[in-house]
Design an enzyme around this catalytic site. Structure first.
Site, PDB file in Angstrom:
ATOM      1  N   LYS A   1       0.830  -1.209   0.000  1.00  0.00           N
ATOM      2  CA  LYS A   1       0.000   0.000   0.000  1.00  0.00           C
ATOM      3  C   LYS A   1       0.867   1.263   0.000  1.00  0.00           C
ATOM      4  O   LYS A   1       0.599   2.211  -0.749  1.00  0.00           O
ATOM      5  CB  LYS A   1      -0.943  -0.003   1.209  1.00  0.00           C
ATOM      6  CG  LYS A   1      -2.018  -1.077   1.129  1.00  0.00           C
ATOM      7  CD  LYS A   1      -2.758  -1.276   2.445  1.00  0.00           C
ATOM      8  CE  LYS A   1      -3.742  -2.434   2.349  1.00  0.00           C
ATOM      9  NZ  LYS A   1      -4.452  -2.698   3.617  1.00  0.00           N
TER      10      LYS A   1
ATOM     11  N   ASP B   1     -10.697   2.610   4.115  1.00  0.00           N
ATOM     12  CA  ASP B   1     -11.100   1.198   4.022  1.00  0.00           C
ATOM     13  C   ASP B   1     -12.594   1.050   3.757  1.00  0.00           C
ATOM     14  O   ASP B   1     -13.056  -0.008   3.338  1.00  0.00           O
ATOM     15  CB  ASP B   1     -10.737   0.451   5.314  1.00  0.00           C
ATOM     16  CG  ASP B   1      -9.394  -0.259   5.222  1.00  0.00           C
ATOM     17  OD1 ASP B   1      -8.964  -0.564   4.093  1.00  0.00           O
ATOM     18  OD2 ASP B   1      -8.778  -0.507   6.278  1.00  0.00           O
TER      19      ASP B   1
ATOM     20  N   GLN C   1      -4.745  -1.519   9.829  1.00  0.00           N
ATOM     21  CA  GLN C   1      -4.617  -2.803   9.141  1.00  0.00           C
ATOM     22  C   GLN C   1      -5.228  -3.923   9.982  1.00  0.00           C
ATOM     23  O   GLN C   1      -4.925  -4.072  11.162  1.00  0.00           O
ATOM     24  CB  GLN C   1      -3.136  -3.101   8.863  1.00  0.00           C
ATOM     25  CG  GLN C   1      -2.893  -4.391   8.098  1.00  0.00           C
ATOM     26  CD  GLN C   1      -3.465  -4.361   6.694  1.00  0.00           C
ATOM     27  OE1 GLN C   1      -3.403  -3.359   6.009  1.00  0.00           O
ATOM     28  NE2 GLN C   1      -4.029  -5.483   6.269  1.00  0.00           N
TER      29      GLN C   1
END
Length: 336
Positions: A81, A148, A125
């Site tokens: 990422k 997200d 995460q």
């Protein structure tokens, strides 16, 4: 005359068999959809968006990633990422925390980043250590910075067909289907897996109204899960135009379950031991070699949905930068 009629029937039957053999012998394998190629296109689009944003006088978008613990897979995903962010011109930082961090400490950190004008996009995460409630953490991230797309507000807006931050993996699946030209309107779709972060959002994107603010696919969607008997799943997949496998079960979808010419999107990421080398390798939820002989389109693992997830996360980060600007402009106007 009877002998002539019999001979004619035999010739017709032989021609029919030859035709069948010819068709099956020369049937092409499925088109393998390159998620890497599509992701490069989307990242190039994102790069152009970032350049335009900066030329308009705005600061470079900034993504903050909180990584808790030492999970090797999580560290690998976060590295992908941050590399993608650097590639398209987004600033990023990874904040490492030990696995014994308390939920309260993690919430305090999220609050600080929520209120930091420098931070546009924020993600924590997953998975997190067992002593931390993931839903509490996802809902603590500001909806405007939630790249997200896991905050309950963003999930709700998605379900109402409203414009919002879409979860990156489901959005990636949707983009694969659209950009490959696979029709969805009125089609039968099976989504194998009902997770709140992948299976459910994919089903929402595919079945909702294409005329709404956040257009959907207008498909007829069936969702299966761990309690769906395998034979019942097979009955659904055999009539499906699109099968999305997102259950986390290696070889769940096999060739005998697929309709000829169907599109098969494999979201699964499973680490299994190679019987020849003894080393771990990545496989999806689909028997790739078997299904590709029968499907019309198929995504590989790796190299299918995975790169698209990262690409869509970059698009969300740019959207978050615009959200943050709008939010603070509103606040300044309110108190000026």
């Amino acid at each position: 005359m009877a002998a002539v009629r019999t001979l004619r029937k035999l010739c017709q039957h032989s021609q029919h068999q030859v035709c069948k053999l010819h068709t099956s012998a020369f049937r092409q394998e499925a088109v393998v959809i390159s998620g890497r190629k599509l992701a490069r296109q989307i990242r190039e689009e994102a790069r152009v968006d970032v350049e335009k944003w900066i030329l308009a006088g705005h600061k470079r978008p900034h993504l903050s990633v909180i990584l808790v613990g030492d999970n090797p897979a999580s560290h690998s995903y976060v590295l992908n990422k941050t590399r993608a962010a650097a590639d398209i011109g987004i600033c990023s930082e990874t904040i490492l925390k030990h696995s014994d961090i308390s939920e309260e400490e993690l919430l305090d950190l999220i609050y600080k980043l929520n209120t930091d004008h420098r931070v546009d996009g924020l993600l924590v995460q997953l998975p997190l250590p067992e002593h931390i409630d993931e839903r509490t953490i996802c809902n603590a991230v500001s909806p405007t910075k939630d790249v997200d797309g896991f905050h309950v507000v963003n999930v709700g807006r998605m379900c109402l067909d409203q414009s919002t931050m879409l979860p990156a993996t489901p959005w990636g699946v949707w983009e694969i289907i659209k950009r490959t030209g696979i029709p969805t309107l009125g089609k039968n779709v099976v989504v194998a897996g009902r997770s709140k972060n992948v299976g459910m959002p994919i089903a929402m994107l595919l079945h909702t109204d294409g005329r709404h603010e956040r257009p959907g696919g207008d498909a007829t969607v069936t969702i299966s899960h761990r309690y769906t008997p395998k034979e019942q799943l097979r009955q659904h997949t055999k009539i499906a135009d699109i099968v999305v496998a997102a259950a986390g079960i290696p070889n769940l979808i096999t060739a005998d379950m697929i309709k000829e010419g169907a599109a098969v999107i494999d979201v699964g990421i499973n680490r299994v031991q190679d019987p020849v080398t003894g080393k771990n390798r990545l496989v999806g939820d689909v028997d790739f070699e078997g299904v590709r002989q029968k499907a019309g389109f198929i995504t590989p693992v790796p190299g299918g949905v995975g790169p698209m997830t990262v690409a869509m996360l970059m698009k969300n980060t740019i959207k978050a930068a615009k959200n943050v600007l709008l939010f603070w402009s509103f606040i300044n106007h309110l108190y000026s």
